[in-house]
Write an enzyme that holds these catalytic residues in place. Sequence first.
Site, mmCIF file in Angstrom:
data_model
loop_
_atom_site.group_PDB
_atom_site.id
_atom_site.type_symbol
_atom_site.label_atom_id
_atom_site.label_comp_id
_atom_site.label_asym_id
_atom_site.label_seq_id
_atom_site.Cartn_x
_atom_site.Cartn_y
_atom_site.Cartn_z
ATOM 1 N N ASP A 2 -22.541 5.324 8.763
ATOM 2 C CA ASP A 2 -22.556 3.910 9.129
ATOM 3 C C ASP A 2 -23.310 2.961 8.354
ATOM 4 O O ASP A 2 -23.083 1.809 8.174
ATOM 5 C CB ASP A 2 -23.455 4.254 10.438
ATOM 6 N N PRO B 16 0.693 -1.222 -0.082
ATOM 7 C CA PRO B 16 0.102 -0.039 0.030
ATOM 8 C C PRO B 16 0.964 1.124 0.098
ATOM 9 O O PRO B 16 1.969 1.220 0.540
ATOM 10 C CB PRO B 16 -0.841 -0.061 1.351
ATOM 11 N N GLY C 229 2.548 4.662 1.187
ATOM 12 C CA GLY C 229 3.261 5.016 2.409
ATOM 13 C C GLY C 229 3.645 4.133 3.367
ATOM 14 O O GLY C 229 4.016 4.189 4.548
ATOM 15 N N HIS D 236 -26.584 9.439 19.377
ATOM 16 C CA HIS D 236 -26.122 8.501 18.227
ATOM 17 C C HIS D 236 -24.734 7.932 18.770
ATOM 18 O O HIS D 236 -24.816 6.731 18.362
ATOM 19 C CB HIS D 236 -25.957 9.506 17.352
ATOM 20 N N GLU D 237 -23.923 8.738 19.287
ATOM 21 C CA GLU D 237 -22.556 8.262 19.632
ATOM 22 C C GLU D 237 -22.742 7.257 20.752
ATOM 23 O O GLU D 237 -21.966 6.348 20.790
ATOM 24 C CB GLU D 237 -21.668 9.200 19.828
#
Length: 619
Positions: free
Chosen positions: A510, A213, A215, A433-434
């Site tokens: 999500d 990949p 990097g 939500h979190e």
Amino acid sequence: MQEMKTPKKSLLYYCIVALFILTALNLFVFPLLKDIHIQDVSYNVLMQMADAKNIGQVEINEGEILFTDKENKQIYRTGKMDDPNLTERLYTAGADFRSISADEMSPMQYFFLSFVLPTLLFGFLGWILFRQLKKRMNGGANAINSMTFGMGGLGSGSAKVYVKSDGGIKFADVAGEEEAKDLLREIVDFLHDPEKYKEIGAKLPKGALLSGPPGTGKTLLAKAVAGEAEVPFFSISGSEFVEMFVGMGAAKVRDLFKQANEKAPCIVFIDEIDAIGKRRDNTMGGNDEREQTLNQLLTEMDGFDSSKGVVILAATNRPEALDPALLRPGRFDRRIPVELPDLQGRAAILRVHAKKIKTAPDVDLDKIARTCPGASGADLANIVNEAALRAVRSGRKAAVQEDFEESIETVIAGYRKKNAIMSDKEKMIVAYHEVGHALVAALQSHSAPVEKITIIPRTSGALGYTMQVDEADKTLLTKTELLNKITTYTGGRSAEELIFKDYTTGASNDIEQATRLARAMITRYGMSENFDMLALETVSNAYLGGDSSLACSPETQTKIDLAAAELVKKQHEKARSILAENTDSLHRIARFLYEKETISGEEFMELLQKTEKNSENRD
């Protein structure tokens, strides 16, 4: 390694130099040369030469008298005296009264200064212009765009030449890729001591392909090989071989290998080799420039003698796109994967980069390494640099643990939005939500622990996020773990539905993650009862994010869509059920997060345990 370059000088440069030389000669040198044969004498000499009738030309000025001998070979200068009979005496001596010029008195000198010297200067300038035009004409006629490499610099080529230096990159400067370094150390050892390999009949690998990949340090590893071997290092990108005119790239390849053989032992590094080494197919014509260049590269790799110590290293992010003829033994004998570092590798990379900055004694780099799974070497270097920059902004002399933790969030989710304004209702929705994500993750088995929850908006567009960190890297994931991940993804939307009886657009990412994972379970991992162990999807460019394409009939695609929807729906119902059974915990933790905006995993677990104890006491 230290890059050596010689700047190219254009025609304008030589013109400016020539004009500068001529100007300097006219201002300083020529006047001195004109006066170099004028001799200062006393007035008595003038009288004596007049009596001897040895006067040639005379020029009487206001403050001086110039005169020559009878043969006009020498110019004399004397001061003017109060002598009324001077003119008559000179006339009697046969003097010729006229203006005396140094140029007139020295024709050879005048010829040299006025004609020969300027001709030589402009002749030199024309010779340089002729050479440059000849090179360009030869390049166009013979498709030669030569790369003149050398230990001291470069010619017209695009390659960069690095020579050994005291501060060069070594294997010690490259961490997290121990397997790749072990495979490359043998090449270094061969370059240092080729005789012990020749005794047994072993040959040096002609080439090694570094794939992985972006990097992960492929170019850094190539430079480290040259640094350890202390040999010249030729570096060029594959795209620099591709030219507009057919044959130019092939000529560059020929000249590259010619110069490499002259500088052997050395290392030639071709970065992004897939630019010229793509698989040949029917879409490429016989005169295509890329195919011509690839054919020349294959020929040169077959023709050069590896016993001289010339090693070809190449790097690519798309090994599956390379031509099979390029990958066969005898050309690139070794395939060296340079993968993303594991937990120990990330910690080692962080230590290497942390040595370059000042850090507090209590900084735990192992903890930082655990919180950034999947990070490449370049990402980790960026994290360390961001920590140092944050320390400077905060007025500290050394980076502390908080700087590193914040830098991870910066790299993952972007910088904090200082001017972001959310209404109280939106802020409360994001908090629920979190916490919905965090509660579903914590109340399931085989799920990674919650490390941090925040509702501070980030520049990436995220209004908040929940960070989960495993204690160790996982290579394999079970079906249960994957299902739990999907359930956790649906936890945020489930919390919105349960508390607000409505839902927002905040769950878009999500939904995307849950859908992708559900489809992968069905099409790639064989975790569907309907299709069993049938591969329904292929993935290309695995190192560049992975481009997937279905390999099945339209009817089967419809079944896959239905199966993925059913799977996500089932886990969504599971998440709603978990949150409905723990509503008190959801309310308490969400309000606490609303007030503090950011809470750690430890604070989250303490609140969850307190709520559970209170519920048990009420029961």
